[in-house]
Design an enzyme around this catalytic site. Structure first.
Site, PDB file in Angstrom:
ATOM      1  N   SER A 121      -9.479   1.428   2.969  1.00 38.68           N
ATOM      2  CA  SER A 121      -8.580   2.148   2.086  1.00 38.68           C
ATOM      3  C   SER A 121      -7.501   1.266   1.460  1.00 38.68           C
ATOM      4  CB  SER A 121      -7.895   3.283   2.859  1.00 38.68           C
ATOM      5  OG  SER A 121      -7.071   2.744   3.886  1.00 38.68           O
ATOM      6  N   LYS A 132       0.858  -1.189   0.000  1.00 37.89           N
ATOM      7  CA  LYS A 132       0.000   0.000   0.000  1.00 37.89           C
ATOM      8  C   LYS A 132       0.891   1.234   0.000  1.00 37.89           C
ATOM      9  CE  LYS A 132      -3.956   1.706   2.735  1.00 37.89           C
ATOM     10  NZ  LYS A 132      -4.845   1.335   3.869  1.00 37.89           N
ATOM     11  N   SER A 181      -9.984  -0.934   7.147  1.00 36.26           N
ATOM     12  CA  SER A 181      -9.371  -0.818   5.827  1.00 36.26           C
ATOM     13  C   SER A 181      -8.668  -2.066   5.326  1.00 36.26           C
ATOM     14  CB  SER A 181      -8.386   0.353   5.809  1.00 36.26           C
ATOM     15  OG  SER A 181      -9.093   1.565   5.934  1.00 36.26           O
TER      16      SER A 181
END
Length: 602
Positions: free
Chosen positions: A292, A220, A316
Site C-alpha cells: 500500500s 504516506k 507494503s
C-alpha cells in the site's frame, strides 16, 4: 499450503448466510434470574440476555464457518442459552455500546518480538556514514533531483545547494510528472517553501542539524500532519485534518527535513488504489505501483521527492520497493514509534523509509527511530551502523528450495554469488513446513476491530474498491472469525518466532526472495527487519497486479517484453537494522545498477 493470496481469494463466503440467519427475529427464549440469596456467588449465564434471538438452524449454518459439528440436541441447547451465556458479554456487538473505543485506545496485549531468551545482537550505539566523495554539483536540475540523499546532504551542508532551490526543483517535477502516476494526495507547497527558507537560514547561521537538514520528502498519507489533511486514501476520511503531527513527522521536523507532499496509499493501507485513482509504476505506466506504500514508492522512483516514509503490515514497503525499483527498509517492530499513524494492525504495523539508495534509507531510519509514550509497542533501541565496515566473514542463510523456484529469479541467485565474492559465507537453513498463512486471522481481526465503526455504520461501501479481496469484504467476513481462531493463531505466532530465533543463532542475516508469501508472512509477524533494494533487471510479458485476477479486466500484455527493475531482500536479526544497511551498501556497490532511471521522467 495455501498462500496469502489464495487465503484472501477463498475467504469463506458463507458468512452472508450466517449474517442473514442471525438477523431473524425469533421469539425470545427468556432468561434466568439472578439469585439474591445473601452470600450466594454470581453464576455464569444468568443475566437478562442480549442481542437478537437465534435458532438451532442459525448454529447449523455457523458450523460451516467454524468447522465444528454439533448434534441436534447440542444446537438446541446452544440456541436456547446463547443470549444469556455469551451474547450478553458482547456489548460491542449487542449494545448498547456504553463506552466509546477511540483510535488511540490500544489493546491490553502487546506483541513483543524479543521473547524470553532472545537478546539484541549488539548493545553498541554507533553511526558512521560513508565518506564524502566530493562529487561536484550538476548543472542539470534533473540530475540534482535524482541524486541520493547522501549526496544532496553534502551539497547542502557545504552550501553548494540551497534547500529552497532543491525544494523548487521537486515542486517543478511534481507539476510536470505527477499526473502520470497519481502519487500525491495533498501537495504542501507553502509549508515546504517556508521550511526550506528556515533551513537555509539555520545553515547559513552555522546551525546544521544533520544529513536530512533541508531535504524535501513525502509521507504516506496515514501519518498525521498538523492542520494538513490526512486521508488514509479512503473516502470516509477525505476531510480529516489532524490537530497534531505524528511522531515520525515530528522527528523529521527536528532533523530539519522539508515535507513537500502527502503521498498516496491504497485505501486504508491495501494495494495501490485510492479515492483519486490508481498510483502507477514510473517504470511501467501500464501497471500499478503496488501497495500500500504505492505513493512513496512511485514518487521516490520518479524523483518527485528526495525520500519518503512508507508503512508495512504484510508487504507494503517490500512490494512497491520491488515494483518501483527503490530501496525499502522495514525496521524491527518497535524501533519506530507509530504515534499519530493510522492503525491497521496494532501488532504488525511498521513505519520505514523508502529511498533511492541503501545508505539513504539508513540515514532516514536513524532520524525517525525511537520510542514514544503514544505507542506502547515502541521501545528504546541501539542503532549500530558503520558504512565503512567490511562484510567478509558474515554468515548469510538461505532456504535452498525458495531460491530454486518462483518468485526467485536469476537476480536473486546472482546475488548469492556476489555475496560469496565479497567474502560472505552462505549457509543453507531450514524452517518447518507449517501453514504460515494461518497467522493471517490476526491481521484480519485487528484490522476489522480498528475500522469497526465503518462496518457498523455501513461506511465500508463508500470505499472505491469493492472486489472480493479488498478490505470491505474482508472486514465484513472477519466479524465471523472466532476468538478461538485468534488465540490459536497467536500461539502459532510464538512458535514461528522461536523458529526464527533458532535460525538466527546459526546465521547473521537471511537472503530471501522478496515476494515469497511465506517470508513476507513470517517476518512481518515475527517483527524482523527487512531491506529490499534494486539488484538488477528482469523482463515481463504482462503487467503485474496486487489484486486477484479478474477475467473481465485482463492485465496488459507486452510483446516484446518490458525491462523493469528487480530487487533482493535481506532479513536481519531483531534490532540489527544497521547490519542490513552495512551489507546492503556493499552489495549495492557491486550490483552497480542505480544509475538507470525510469524513462519519461527527465
Amino acid at each position: 499450503m495455501n498462500t496469502r493470496r489464495q487465503f484472501l481469494i477463498t475467504a469463506p463466503m458463507a458468512v452472508l448466510v450466517t449474517a442473514t440467519a442471525c438477523r431473524r427475529q425469533e421469539p425470545s427464549t427468556g432468561s434466568q434470574s439472578t439469585s439474591t440469596t445473601a452470600g450466594a456467588p454470581p453464576t455464569f449465564g444468568t443475566g437478562a440476555g442480549a442481542g437478537p434471538p437465534v435458532t438451532p438452524e442459525t448454529f447449523a449454518e455457523a458450523e460451516k464457518l467454524m468447522q465444528v459439528t454439533m448434534t441436534s440436541a447440542e444446537r438446541q441447547q446452544a440456541a436456547a442459552t446463547w443470549r444469556t451465556s455469551l451474547a450478553q458479554y458482547l456489548e460491542r456487538r449487542a449494545g448498547p455500546r456504553k463506552v466509546t473505543i477511540t483510535a488511540t485506545d490500544l489493546p491490553a496485549t502487546l506483541w513483543n518480538p524479543m521473547l524470553p531468551g532472545i537478546t539484541p545482537s549488539s548493545a553498541r550505539e554507533q553511526f558512521v556514514r560513508s565518506k564524502n566523495d566530493g562529487v561536484p554539483l550538476p548543472s542539470s536540475d534533473d540530475e540534482i533531483a535524482f541524486a541520493t540523499v547522501t549526496q544532496l546532504s553534502h551539497w547542502i551542508e557545504s552550501k553548494k545547494l540551497s534547500s529552497e532551490r532543491l525544494t523548487n526543483i521537486y515542486l517543478g517535477r511534481i507539476d510536470r510528472f505527477d499526473s502520470k502516476i497519481r502519487s500525491i494526495i495533498t501537495l504542501t507547497k507553502d509549508h515546504a517553501l517556508a521550511r526550506a527558507k528556515q533551513a537555509d537560514a539555520e545553515i547559513a547561521a552555522g546551525k546544521y542539524r544533520g544529513p536530512l537538514h533541508g531535504i524535501p520528502y513525502g509521507v504516506k498519507d496515514l501519518l498525521d500532519t498538523k492542520d494538513i489533511a490526512t486521508t488514509y486514501g479512503a473516502e470516509p476520511f477525505r476531510r480529516r485534518v489532524p490537530a497534531a503531527d505524528s511522531f515520525v513527522v515530528r522527528r523529521l521536523n527536528d532533523a530539519g527535513a522539508v515535507m513537500i507532499a502527502k503521498l498516496s496509499l491504497g485505501a486504508l493501507a491495501l494495494n495501490d488504489i485510492w479515492f483519486g485513482g490508481q498510483t502507477m509504476n514510473p517504470w511501467l505506466l501500464e501497471e500499478g505501483a503496488s501497495g500500500s506504500s504505492a505513493g512513496p514508492g512511485a514518487a521516490t522512483a520518479a524523483a518527485l521527492v528526495a525520500f519518503s516514509i512508507g508503512s508495512e503490515t504484510g508487504g507494503s514497503i517490500v512490494s512497491p520497493a520491488m515494483r518501483c525499483g527503490v530501496t525499502g527498509l522495514r525496521p524491527t517492530f518497535g524501533r519506530v514509534a507509530r504515534t499519530g499513524a493510522m492503525t491497521l494492525c496494532w501488532s504488525l504495523d511498521k513505519l520505514g523509509p523508502m529511498t533511492r539508495s541503501v545508505e539513504d534509507a539508513v540515514l532516514v531510519l536513524q532520524a525517525i527511530s525511537g520510542p514514544d509514550a503514544g505507542d506502547a509497542s515502541s521501545v528504546p533501541s541501539k542503532f549500530d551502523f558503520d558504512a565503512t565496515r567490511a562484510v567478509a566473514g558474515l554468515k548469510v542463510g538461505y532456504l535452498a528450495q525458495w531460491m530454486k523456484e518462483s518468485p526467485a529469479t536469476d537476480v536473486d541467485r546472482t546475488a548469492m554469488e556476489t555475496m560469496k565474492k565479497l567474502g560472505m559465507e552462505l549457509k543453507e537453513v531450514t524452517l518447518p513446513d507449517w501453514p504460515y498463512s494461518s497467522l493471517m486471522p490476526i491481521l484480519f481481526a485487528e484490522g476489522a476491530a480498528s475500522f469497526e465503526d465503518l462496518a457498523l455504520n455501513n461506511q465500508l461501501s463508500e470505499l472505491k474498491v469493492q472486489v472480493k479481496d479488498a478490505w470491505p469484504n474482508l472486514f465484513r467476513q472477519a466479524r465471523f472469525l472466532s476468538a478461538v481462531d485468534f488465540v490459536q493463531a497467536d500461539r502459532l505466532r510464538r512458535k514461528v518466532a522461536l523458529e526464527m530465533a533458532r535460525v538466527f543463532n546459526e546465521v547473521d542475516l537471511l537472503l530471501v526472495p522478496s515476494l515469497r508469501d511465506e517470508q513476507l508472512t513470517i517476518t512481518n509477524f515475527t517483527g524482523h527487519p527487512s531491506l529490499t533494494f534494486r539488484a538488477g533487471f528482469v523482463e515481463v510479458s504482462e503487467a503485474r497486479s496486487d489484486w486477484a485476477p479478474d477475467p473481465a479486466n485482463p492485465l496488459p500484455k507486452f510483446n516484446p517484453p518490458r525491462r523493469v527493475p528487480h530487487g533482493i531482500t535481506i532479513i536481519g536479526r531483531l534490532f540489527d537494522d544497521g547490519l542490513l544497511g552495512q551489507v546492503g551498501i556493499a552489495l549495492e556497490r557491486e550490483f552497480a545498477v542505480l544509475k538507470e532511471r525510469p524513462a519519461g521522467f527527465e
